[in-house]
Scaffold this active site. Structure first.
Site, PDB file in Angstrom:
ATOM      1  N   CYS A   1     -25.743 -13.208 -20.797  1.00 48.23           N
ATOM      2  CA  CYS A   1     -25.390 -14.522 -20.264  1.00 48.23           C
ATOM      3  C   CYS A   1     -26.169 -14.874 -19.000  1.00 48.23           C
ATOM      4  O   CYS A   1     -26.007 -15.954 -18.458  1.00 48.23           O
ATOM      5  CB  CYS A   1     -23.886 -14.597 -19.992  1.00 48.23           C
ATOM      6  SG  CYS A   1     -23.375 -13.686 -18.530  1.00 48.23           S
TER       7      CYS A   1
ATOM      8  N   CYS B   1     -18.368 -12.975 -19.673  1.00 46.92           N
ATOM      9  CA  CYS B   1     -19.673 -13.089 -20.333  1.00 46.92           C
ATOM     10  C   CYS B   1     -19.591 -14.096 -21.489  1.00 46.92           C
ATOM     11  O   CYS B   1     -20.428 -14.992 -21.616  1.00 46.92           O
ATOM     12  CB  CYS B   1     -20.099 -11.724 -20.846  1.00 46.92           C
ATOM     13  SG  CYS B   1     -21.851 -11.584 -21.220  1.00 46.92           S
TER      14      CYS B   1
ATOM     15  N   CYS C   1     -22.545  -7.905 -18.833  1.00 44.93           N
ATOM     16  CA  CYS C   1     -21.324  -7.975 -18.035  1.00 44.93           C
ATOM     17  C   CYS C   1     -20.307  -6.993 -18.591  1.00 44.93           C
ATOM     18  O   CYS C   1     -20.118  -6.902 -19.807  1.00 44.93           O
ATOM     19  CB  CYS C   1     -20.718  -9.372 -18.115  1.00 44.93           C
ATOM     20  SG  CYS C   1     -21.750 -10.667 -17.451  1.00 44.93           S
TER      21      CYS C   1
ATOM     22  N   CYS D   1     -27.301 -10.118 -16.171  1.00 43.14           N
ATOM     23  CA  CYS D   1     -26.754  -9.836 -17.494  1.00 43.14           C
ATOM     24  C   CYS D   1     -27.749 -10.295 -18.559  1.00 43.14           C
ATOM     25  O   CYS D   1     -28.244 -11.418 -18.510  1.00 43.14           O
ATOM     26  CB  CYS D   1     -25.418 -10.554 -17.669  1.00 43.14           C
ATOM     27  SG  CYS D   1     -24.757 -10.428 -19.342  1.00 43.14           S
TER      28      CYS D   1
ATOM     29  N   GLY E   1       0.793  -1.223   0.000  1.00 45.06           N
ATOM     30  CA  GLY E   1       0.000   0.000   0.000  1.00 45.06           C
ATOM     31  C   GLY E   1       0.823   1.270   0.000  1.00 45.06           C
ATOM     32  O   GLY E   1       0.279   2.348  -0.218  1.00 45.06           O
TER      33      GLY E   1
END
Lengths: 289, 256
Positions: free
Chosen positions: A240, A268, A262, A237, A29
């Site tokens: 899909c 997808c 997606c 979605c 970080g």
């Protein structure tokens, strides 16, 4: 392949970047300054991510680039071609097959493995930047762990919108120490930041590299009475039928027609090949025919 | 009784020029100390040295910390000093803009110090902010307004609320009434006097306005050219000034 050194950058530069990456991994970080190079693309197009990718790529790697989850957008296509040309590495659009994935604004839906590296393009690495304009002061705040200001931003969100309205670049605390900007990924992706793969973040214009090693604790900041909640469009979605993926909304016509799909095109596509069908998939297939 | 703040021979040089030199005093809990003097006399330099904004060249500033008793804040580590300055200390700037975040709402400004000491409950923070806005006479419906839309007097009151919300024990004030018109000044002084008495605060007030110290301060230090030339009880110094400069200062006040 005689025109370029492997992966465009010269070996000394790659060495310098690798040092920054190793330091970043050692201090999860923490933003490591590095001597960012001019790349043959404008700042804001992923110069940081490209330099990190160039430093970690090996000839055996298989490279994937996504932009907002998609493999076929301008940014993704041009960066993928860049490394095809300058490194001659194999490329792929399949998340599972890739060993290095450079990304802008998304984490792939498919969980990454230990042998995969995810490289983020970062515009503004400093999470405190819009609250505290002084770099000297923000570095001091990081070193002394004074992160109260980050919560002031979330407080302002709640007081203005009734809920934490920050939807992307949602600040996280890494391993209980550094507060980090996870790049502009949707906060839906924040829980995925704790993963098996190595995550490297490169900011070219701002000349910073930071990293999250595998299996590192990454906590999204929040209030006790307003806990962090990853959000997505409340829909499945339309291509899909997936209900667990982050969705893009697409306006279809002038009559208010819209569909959700997606944002991760590979996810997808893989699902559709496997036989999953969404609500509007049939209609679209007829249009195309 | 141990003093809250013990200042020993503080000196600050700006190159060859004297900022302030040889300043020593003790401040006891609940006491308000005024520092007066003309512009350039070193009052603000002294205050900044005491509050840890400037590193003094010599001397010690010992503060009676809650856990470890008297500690020299000049030699303590920066994290410790910064911790003090957002818990036990408060600093009220002359210009509210220096002490406020102008692009953050009033509630956020008051809440910042709470969040800096790990308050993580939005409802509690907001309730405290509303409470404090009330105490400084800012109505609760202004809580989501930014300080940019506040008047000068309101900004100054907001700055005071923001500083006092964590219950500090020592408040540094640098010309808290500077730039405000007299009626607003009077209300602000009234408010400050009330808060200081009610919370049992100790305060060090730097000002060039003798009326302010007359109202607020128990004790007074007069500074000139970086040195303390006279000190004592406020009424004593103002009513029976000994030093020539103090006499000049007192006699310079316009009578209406």
């Amino acid at each position: 392949m005689t025109d370029y050194n492997f992966a465009y950058l010269d070996e000394q530069t790659k060495r310098m970047i690798r040092r920054a990456i190793l330091k970043g991994l050692a201090i999860p970080g923490y933003q490591v300054p590095f001597a960012s190079r001019e790349m043959p693309m404008p700042y804001g197009w992923g110069t940081g991510g490209v330099q990190v990718s160039a430093a970690v790529l090996t000839p055996e790697d298989r490279f994937k680039v996504i932009d907002q989850g998609a493999d076929d957008t301008t940014n993704a296509v041009s960066i993928r071609r860049f490394f095809e040309k300058t490194a001659g590495v194999a490329v792929t659009e399949a998340t599972a097959e890739a060993s290095v994935i450079q990304t802008r604004h998304r984490i792939p839906e498919l969980p990454l493995r230990e042998d995969q590296i995810l490289v983020y393009q970062v515009p503004i690495p400093e999470p405190l930047r819009f609250l505290e304009p002084s770099e000297v002061e923000t570095r001091k705040m990081h070193s002394l762990e004074e992160y109260g200001l980050m919560h002031v931003k979330l407080y302002e969100d709640i007081s203005q919108h009734g809920t934490i309205a920050t939807a992307y670049a949602y600040p996280v605390k890494v391993e209980g120490r550094y507060v980090m900007d996870p790049s502009p990924i949707p906060k839906f992706d924040n829980p995925k930041l704790e993963m098996a793969g190595v995550q490297l973040f490169g900011a070219g214009r701002e000349q910073r590299i930071y990293a999250v090693p595998p299996y590192t604790q990454v906590v999204s900041l929040d209030f006790d009475d307003y806990p962090f909640a990853p959000t997505k469009a409340d829909h499945a979605c339309d291509l899909c039928g997936a209900t667990d993926s982050y969705l893009d909304e697409l306006i279809m016509d002038d009559a208010g027609g819209r569909m959700f799909m997606c944002s991760d095109t590979d996810y997808c596509g893989t699902r559709r090949v496997a036989g999953h069908v969404g609500a509007q998939a049939a209609a679209l297939a007829e249009d195309a025919a | 009784m141990t003093p809250l703040l013990q200042v020993e021979n503080i000196a600050k040089m700006y190159g060859a020029r004297i900022g302030c030199a040889n300043v020593s005093f003790d401040l006891y809990p609940g006491e308000v100390m005024g520092i007066v003097g003309e512009s350039g006399s070193g009052k603000s330099t002294l205050l900044n040295c005491l509050a840890g904004h400037l590193q003094p060249d010599a001397g010690a500033v010992c503060f009676d910390t809650r856990t470890e008793g008297l500690r020299n804040t000049v030699t303590m580590s920066e994290p410790e000093r910064r911790m003090l300055s957002r818990t036990d200390w408060a600093f009220v700037h002359q210009h509210a803009r220096d002490g406020l975040r102008m692009n953050v709402s009033a509630g956020g400004n008051v809440g910042e110090r709470l969040m800096a000491v790990n308050a993580r409950h939005y409802g509690d923070i907001r309730a405290k902010a509303i409470d404090w806005l009330g105490r400084v006479e800012i109505s609760a419906d202004r809580i989501d307004d930014r300080p940019t839309v506040f008047s000068g007097g309101m900004q100054q009151r907001l700055q005071i609320a923001r500083n006092l919300v964590t219950g500090p024990r020592l408040v540094f004030m640098d010309e808290p009434t500077g730039g405000l018109d007299v009626s607003v000044q009077a209300r602000l002084l009234d408010l400050l006097r009330g808060l200081v008495r009610e919370m049992g605060l100790s305060a060090i007030i730097v000002t060039h306005d003798l009326a302010v110290v007359r109202l607020l301060a128990d004790r007074l230090m007069v500074m000139k050219d970086g040195h303390v030339i006279e000190s004592g009880l406020t009424d004593q110094v103002l009513d029976d000034p000994q030093h020539a400069y103090t006499q000049l200062l007192v006699s310079s006040v316009l009578q209406v």
